[in-house]
Design a protein around this motif. Sequence first.
Motif, PDB file in Angstrom:
ATOM      1  N   ARG A 183       7.781 -17.308 -15.514  1.00 68.46           N
ATOM      2  CA  ARG A 183       6.844 -16.359 -14.926  1.00 68.46           C
ATOM      3  C   ARG A 183       6.103 -17.041 -13.777  1.00 68.46           C
ATOM      4  NH1 ARG A 183       6.189 -12.000 -18.343  1.00 68.46           N
ATOM      5  NH2 ARG A 183       6.965 -12.302 -20.486  1.00 68.46           N
ATOM      6  N   ARG A 184       6.179 -16.446 -12.611  1.00 66.15           N
ATOM      7  CA  ARG A 184       5.496 -17.005 -11.443  1.00 66.15           C
ATOM      8  C   ARG A 184       4.774 -15.886 -10.711  1.00 66.15           C
ATOM      9  NH1 ARG A 184       7.934 -15.995  -6.628  1.00 66.15           N
ATOM     10  NH2 ARG A 184      10.026 -15.066  -6.682  1.00 66.15           N
ATOM     11  N   ARG A 185       3.792 -16.285  -9.965  1.00 64.57           N
ATOM     12  CA  ARG A 185       3.016 -15.316  -9.182  1.00 64.57           C
ATOM     13  C   ARG A 185       3.793 -14.925  -7.936  1.00 64.57           C
ATOM     14  NH1 ARG A 185      -2.238 -14.641 -10.218  1.00 64.57           N
ATOM     15  NH2 ARG A 185      -2.598 -14.079  -8.052  1.00 64.57           N
ATOM     16  N   ARG A 186       3.619 -13.676  -7.524  1.00 60.33           N
ATOM     17  CA  ARG A 186       4.290 -13.220  -6.311  1.00 60.33           C
ATOM     18  C   ARG A 186       3.631 -13.818  -5.069  1.00 60.33           C
ATOM     19  NH1 ARG A 186       4.638  -6.777  -6.908  1.00 60.33           N
ATOM     20  NH2 ARG A 186       2.425  -7.087  -7.289  1.00 60.33           N
ATOM     21  N   SER A 187       4.439 -14.033  -4.067  1.00 59.13           N
ATOM     22  CA  SER A 187       3.921 -14.556  -2.802  1.00 59.13           C
ATOM     23  C   SER A 187       3.155 -13.468  -2.065  1.00 59.13           C
ATOM     24  CB  SER A 187       5.078 -15.065  -1.941  1.00 59.13           C
ATOM     25  OG  SER A 187       5.912 -13.970  -1.570  1.00 59.13           O
ATOM     26  N   PRO A 188       2.349 -13.856  -1.062  1.00 61.91           N
ATOM     27  CA  PRO A 188       1.655 -12.825  -0.266  1.00 61.91           C
ATOM     28  C   PRO A 188       2.598 -11.822   0.379  1.00 61.91           C
ATOM     29  CG  PRO A 188       0.703 -14.981   0.119  1.00 61.91           C
ATOM     30  CD  PRO A 188       1.931 -15.203  -0.697  1.00 61.91           C
ATOM     31  N   LEU A 189       3.779 -12.298   0.844  1.00 62.50           N
ATOM     32  CA  LEU A 189       4.731 -11.361   1.443  1.00 62.50           C
ATOM     33  C   LEU A 189       5.224 -10.353   0.424  1.00 62.50           C
ATOM     34  CD1 LEU A 189       6.467 -10.438   3.794  1.00 62.50           C
ATOM     35  CD2 LEU A 189       8.156 -12.176   3.165  1.00 62.50           C
ATOM     36  N   GLU A 190       5.496 -10.818  -0.785  1.00 60.01           N
ATOM     37  CA  GLU A 190       5.942  -9.898  -1.823  1.00 60.01           C
ATOM     38  C   GLU A 190       4.856  -8.886  -2.162  1.00 60.01           C
ATOM     39  OE1 GLU A 190       9.103 -12.733  -4.250  1.00 60.01           O
ATOM     40  OE2 GLU A 190       6.977 -12.778  -4.760  1.00 60.01           O
ATOM     41  N   HIS A 191       3.570  -9.332  -2.141  1.00 62.69           N
ATOM     42  CA  HIS A 191       2.465  -8.386  -2.365  1.00 62.69           C
ATOM     43  C   HIS A 191       2.440  -7.330  -1.277  1.00 62.69           C
ATOM     44  CE1 HIS A 191       0.365  -9.899  -5.880  1.00 62.69           C
ATOM     45  NE2 HIS A 191       0.540 -11.135  -5.441  1.00 62.69           N
ATOM     46  N   LEU A 192       2.622  -7.765  -0.019  1.00 66.38           N
ATOM     47  CA  LEU A 192       2.598  -6.807   1.099  1.00 66.38           C
ATOM     48  C   LEU A 192       3.761  -5.829   1.012  1.00 66.38           C
ATOM     49  CD1 LEU A 192       1.558  -9.112   4.065  1.00 66.38           C
ATOM     50  CD2 LEU A 192       0.223  -7.254   3.075  1.00 66.38           C
ATOM     51  N   GLU A 193       4.942  -6.368   0.672  1.00 67.17           N
ATOM     52  CA  GLU A 193       6.101  -5.502   0.559  1.00 67.17           C
ATOM     53  C   GLU A 193       5.920  -4.495  -0.579  1.00 67.17           C
ATOM     54  OE1 GLU A 193       9.360  -8.103   0.102  1.00 67.17           O
ATOM     55  OE2 GLU A 193       9.518  -8.583   2.245  1.00 67.17           O
ATOM     56  N   ALA A 194       5.333  -4.951  -1.697  1.00 70.67           N
ATOM     57  CA  ALA A 194       5.102  -4.029  -2.802  1.00 70.67           C
ATOM     58  C   ALA A 194       4.088  -2.958  -2.422  1.00 70.67           C
ATOM     59  CB  ALA A 194       4.608  -4.813  -4.022  1.00 70.67           C
ATOM     60  N   LEU A 195       3.022  -3.371  -1.696  1.00 72.74           N
ATOM     61  CA  LEU A 195       2.034  -2.393  -1.251  1.00 72.74           C
ATOM     62  C   LEU A 195       2.653  -1.401  -0.280  1.00 72.74           C
ATOM     63  CD1 LEU A 195      -0.880  -1.379  -1.085  1.00 72.74           C
ATOM     64  CD2 LEU A 195      -1.312  -3.078   0.708  1.00 72.74           C
ATOM     65  N   ALA A 196       3.479  -1.931   0.636  1.00 70.71           N
ATOM     66  CA  ALA A 196       4.106  -1.033   1.610  1.00 70.71           C
ATOM     67  C   ALA A 196       5.053  -0.080   0.932  1.00 70.71           C
ATOM     68  CB  ALA A 196       4.848  -1.866   2.665  1.00 70.71           C
ATOM     69  N   ALA A 197       5.833  -0.572  -0.047  1.00 70.83           N
ATOM     70  CA  ALA A 197       6.767   0.302  -0.744  1.00 70.83           C
ATOM     71  C   ALA A 197       6.023   1.385  -1.526  1.00 70.83           C
ATOM     72  CB  ALA A 197       7.637  -0.530  -1.686  1.00 70.83           C
ATOM     73  N   GLY A 198       4.885   1.008  -2.133  1.00 68.83           N
ATOM     74  CA  GLY A 198       4.122   2.011  -2.861  1.00 68.83           C
ATOM     75  C   GLY A 198       3.556   3.088  -1.973  1.00 68.83           C
ATOM     76  N   LEU A 199       2.974   2.665  -0.867  1.00 71.36           N
ATOM     77  CA  LEU A 199       2.424   3.669   0.070  1.00 71.36           C
ATOM     78  C   LEU A 199       3.522   4.487   0.714  1.00 71.36           C
ATOM     79  CD1 LEU A 199      -0.401   1.524   1.671  1.00 71.36           C
ATOM     80  CD2 LEU A 199      -0.662   3.421   0.072  1.00 71.36           C
ATOM     81  N   GLU A 200       4.661   3.843   0.964  1.00 76.56           N
ATOM     82  CA  GLU A 200       5.790   4.576   1.549  1.00 76.56           C
ATOM     83  C   GLU A 200       6.274   5.662   0.610  1.00 76.56           C
ATOM     84  OE1 GLU A 200      10.423   3.711   2.879  1.00 76.56           O
ATOM     85  OE2 GLU A 200       9.068   2.073   2.492  1.00 76.56           O
ATOM     86  N   GLY A 201       6.354   5.302  -0.712  1.00 78.01           N
ATOM     87  CA  GLY A 201       6.772   6.296  -1.676  1.00 78.01           C
ATOM     88  C   GLY A 201       5.765   7.426  -1.816  1.00 78.01           C
ATOM     89  N   ALA A 202       4.488   7.155  -1.555  1.00 71.82           N
ATOM     90  CA  ALA A 202       3.464   8.198  -1.630  1.00 71.82           C
ATOM     91  C   ALA A 202       3.362   9.022  -0.355  1.00 71.82           C
ATOM     92  CB  ALA A 202       2.110   7.566  -1.934  1.00 71.82           C
TER      93      ALA A 202
END
Length: 409
Positions: free
Chosen positions: A302-321
């Motif tokens: 188990r490892r923490r996500r990188s800042p880029l992965e956080h941004l990509e996850a945020l972008a994917a969530g907003l994109e889906g919304a």
Amino acid sequence: MLRRGERAVVLGAIAAVVLAAVAGVVTAPTRDLDDPRLSTFLAGPHGAKGLAQTLRHLGMTVEQRRHPYFDLASDSVQPRRAVLLAFLDIDRPTARELVAVRDYVTHGGRVFVAGVTGIEMCFGYHSRRLRRGAEADSSPVLSGAWRLPRAGRALVRMPAESLAAATAERLDGDQCPPRPALRVDTLLGIRDGRPLAIRLGFRSGGEAVLLADGGFLTNRSLKETDAGLAVLPWFADGRTRRVVVDEYHQGFGAGGSLLAASAAWLVAHPPGWAILQLVGVALVAIAVMAVRFGPPRAGVERRRRSPLEHLEALAAGLEGAGGVDTAVTLTVSGLRRRLGRAGALSAEGQRSWLAALELGLPTATGRNAVRELQRTINQPGGPERALAAAQAVEDVWEELRPRTTRAAS
């Protein structure tokens, strides 16, 4: 699901019910209130539990015997002066037991007898009611300044002809041939001169204390009168270390628990042996299954996500919304915060800030990343704009972040 306040109310109600039940059990009247037996197991007014507790407080060990006294007649039982056998108004023992107790005393043992037991007749006395037919009749006790209960019985010496007829060592029915004492001391008497309590001494050093009325030992008498001042010195005479109270002839025979009976059945019967064997096999199987064989397995990393992965996850969530413009605006605002710039900007303000950032970057890669971010903001497009903005922001941050080099060793 209950809320915190509702859970507190439910737990408080349960606690109140439990406390009320415990208080009811503690304060409820005991079942031995009307039990007439002078037993150290009973805490009612007629019991002798208070006597046992008092003797323990005085440093003596009180043992409650729950089996017969046939073994007293054996040669292996040697009387000990520090042990006092107490018979408190018990049911009449068998003839063999009476003879065993008598011989125990004549061989150096010590006993205390209270009430009508049949043992007193083995020493030439019997306890007689003061007036036959008048159950409530009693007589004051010669006590000096003590406030003692009235005596309902007194000790009467058996006639001389009866003692002379009992010289042979044999049993006649349920009779116990008496043995006269070498010394007789009156411990307590009633006003007409008859003895209430006496101490008999024998040539072997044995001793028997006879008390005609067992009512002097009840919980009520010890609590409400000065009977303890008269009775306790007969026990606490400096010699007694252990008092053995006969409870067998009070009706408290040797008992056992359900657990002990179950264990005895398992050991003594074939089905019990089979059950024990099955339980043993089950325990061995559980022990084998509990042991882990072989090397330890690697756990899930188990490892923490990188800042880029956080941004990509945020972008994917907003994109889906469906909030592409919002995702792009928040991505640019995040880059501004990471560069130490406080305050929110409008869309036009973000464009001006990005133009100034482009001019300030020293490398062509950084300037190209800012231009890509500007195109993402200005040009219309679909959901892919959010991901493109996140990647461009990460490129800009990689160019502006200070490089760290490993120190030469």
